[in-house]
Design a protein around this motif. Structure first.
Motif, mmCIF file in Angstrom:
data_model
loop_
_atom_site.group_PDB
_atom_site.id
_atom_site.type_symbol
_atom_site.label_atom_id
_atom_site.label_comp_id
_atom_site.label_asym_id
_atom_site.label_seq_id
_atom_site.Cartn_x
_atom_site.Cartn_y
_atom_site.Cartn_z
ATOM 1 N N ASP A 33 7.343 -7.232 -1.852
ATOM 2 C CA ASP A 33 6.974 -5.866 -2.207
ATOM 3 C C ASP A 33 7.551 -5.582 -3.588
ATOM 4 O O ASP A 33 8.769 -5.631 -3.763
ATOM 5 C CB ASP A 33 7.525 -4.854 -1.201
ATOM 6 C CG ASP A 33 6.821 -4.924 0.134
ATOM 7 O OD1 ASP A 33 7.527 -4.881 1.154
ATOM 8 O OD2 ASP A 33 5.584 -5.014 0.156
ATOM 9 N N LEU A 34 6.684 -5.305 -4.552
ATOM 10 C CA LEU A 34 7.137 -5.014 -5.909
ATOM 11 C C LEU A 34 7.893 -3.685 -5.941
ATOM 12 O O LEU A 34 7.519 -2.736 -5.237
ATOM 13 C CB LEU A 34 5.944 -4.940 -6.865
ATOM 14 C CG LEU A 34 5.193 -6.253 -7.092
ATOM 15 C CD1 LEU A 34 3.934 -6.003 -7.909
ATOM 16 C CD2 LEU A 34 6.086 -7.272 -7.774
ATOM 17 N N PRO A 35 8.925 -3.601 -6.769
ATOM 18 C CA PRO A 35 9.679 -2.343 -6.871
ATOM 19 C C PRO A 35 8.821 -1.158 -7.337
ATOM 20 O O PRO A 35 8.942 -0.064 -6.817
ATOM 21 C CB PRO A 35 10.761 -2.645 -7.906
ATOM 22 C CG PRO A 35 10.850 -4.130 -7.975
ATOM 23 C CD PRO A 35 9.509 -4.669 -7.572
ATOM 24 N N ARG A 36 7.944 -1.371 -8.305
ATOM 25 C CA ARG A 36 7.107 -0.286 -8.817
ATOM 26 C C ARG A 36 5.643 -0.477 -8.451
ATOM 27 O O ARG A 36 4.987 0.438 -8.025
ATOM 28 C CB ARG A 36 7.237 -0.186 -10.330
ATOM 29 C CG ARG A 36 8.649 0.125 -10.770
ATOM 30 C CD ARG A 36 8.653 0.827 -12.089
ATOM 31 N NE ARG A 36 9.998 0.990 -12.601
ATOM 32 C CZ ARG A 36 10.831 1.942 -12.237
ATOM 33 N NH1 ARG A 36 10.470 2.815 -11.347
ATOM 34 N NH2 ARG A 36 12.032 2.016 -12.758
ATOM 35 N N GLY A 37 5.106 -1.659 -8.652
ATOM 36 C CA GLY A 37 3.727 -1.949 -8.291
ATOM 37 C C GLY A 37 2.832 -2.170 -9.484
ATOM 38 O O GLY A 37 3.083 -1.672 -10.582
ATOM 39 N N TYR A 38 1.777 -2.942 -9.259
ATOM 40 C CA TYR A 38 0.767 -3.222 -10.276
ATOM 41 C C TYR A 38 -0.267 -2.106 -10.231
ATOM 42 O O TYR A 38 -0.814 -1.789 -9.176
ATOM 43 C CB TYR A 38 0.113 -4.575 -9.999
ATOM 44 C CG TYR A 38 -1.119 -4.835 -10.822
ATOM 45 C CD1 TYR A 38 -1.035 -5.011 -12.201
ATOM 46 C CD2 TYR A 38 -2.374 -4.904 -10.224
ATOM 47 C CE1 TYR A 38 -2.165 -5.243 -12.959
ATOM 48 C CE2 TYR A 38 -3.509 -5.138 -10.977
ATOM 49 C CZ TYR A 38 -3.398 -5.308 -12.342
ATOM 50 O OH TYR A 38 -4.522 -5.535 -13.091
ATOM 51 N N VAL A 39 -0.557 -1.518 -11.388
ATOM 52 C CA VAL A 39 -1.551 -0.451 -11.480
ATOM 53 C C VAL A 39 -2.821 -1.052 -12.084
ATOM 54 O O VAL A 39 -2.818 -1.511 -13.226
ATOM 55 C CB VAL A 39 -1.043 0.716 -12.355
ATOM 56 C CG1 VAL A 39 -2.083 1.834 -12.408
ATOM 57 C CG2 VAL A 39 0.290 1.235 -11.842
ATOM 58 N N ASP A 40 -3.905 -1.068 -11.295
ATOM 59 C CA ASP A 40 -5.160 -1.650 -11.785
ATOM 60 C C ASP A 40 -5.915 -0.650 -12.669
ATOM 61 O O ASP A 40 -5.442 0.464 -12.908
ATOM 62 C CB ASP A 40 -6.016 -2.176 -10.634
ATOM 63 C CG ASP A 40 -6.533 -1.094 -9.708
ATOM 64 O OD1 ASP A 40 -6.533 0.095 -10.082
ATOM 65 O OD2 ASP A 40 -6.956 -1.446 -8.586
ATOM 66 N N GLU A 41 -7.100 -1.071 -13.151
ATOM 67 C CA GLU A 41 -7.885 -0.249 -14.086
ATOM 68 C C GLU A 41 -8.270 1.103 -13.501
ATOM 69 O O GLU A 41 -8.435 2.075 -14.223
ATOM 70 C CB GLU A 41 -9.183 -0.956 -14.508
ATOM 71 C CG GLU A 41 -9.055 -2.385 -14.958
ATOM 72 C CD GLU A 41 -9.069 -3.370 -13.774
ATOM 73 O OE1 GLU A 41 -9.825 -3.205 -12.803
ATOM 74 O OE2 GLU A 41 -8.272 -4.318 -13.849
#
Length: 147
Positions: A33-41
């Protein structure tokens, strides 16, 4: 071409306790689980993902990449993009996706890579800042406060 290999644990003998006297089966994929997360387009945040164990090829191929030759710091971006198989619903993981991660998420994945490939697990030894008691936490586990 990506290959996925699944190893099955040997059958348990009747009356035998699970894990008793037997090494853990080889795990080749580890959730995180990423700490912040990937934000897609579209603005969707993706946090959970999967990283597989690296092969020798995964560590050698990036060394021939021109981007890595020009800037050695780019090595981790190419390497991480080869071993992360999914972030949220995003399954086409390439260097561009890894470039768009927040710095804290990239640092997390670099440490996660080191742990599963060098140490073979995702546990980290920590100590409580208040009582100084030492215990282990699983970095692949849920977010803080979840059990």
């Amino acid at each position: 071409m990506r290959r996925t290999v699944q190893f099955q644990a040997p059958q348990q003998e009747p009356g035998e306790r699970e894990g008793a006297g037997r090494p853990e089966p080889l795990r080749t994929e580890f959730g995180f689980d990423l700490p912040r997360g990937y934000v897609d387009e579209s603005g969707t945040v993706h946090r959970s993902g999967v990283m597989r164990l690296a092969t020798a090829r995964d560590e050698l191929v990036p060394l021939r990449d021109d981007r890595v030759r020009e800037n050695s710091a780019y090595l981790s971006v190419v390497l991480i993009s080869r071993v992360v198989t999914r972030i949220g619903t995003v399954e086409d993981i390439h260097p561009g996706v890894i470039e768009d991660l927040f710095a804290s998420d990239l640092a997390f994945l670099q440490d996660f890579y080191r742990r599963i490939n060098a140490e073979g697990h995702t546990r980290a030894a920590v100590s409580c800042p208040s009582c100084k008691e030492e215990f282990a936490v699983d970095l692949a586990g849920g977010r803080l406060g979840e059990s």
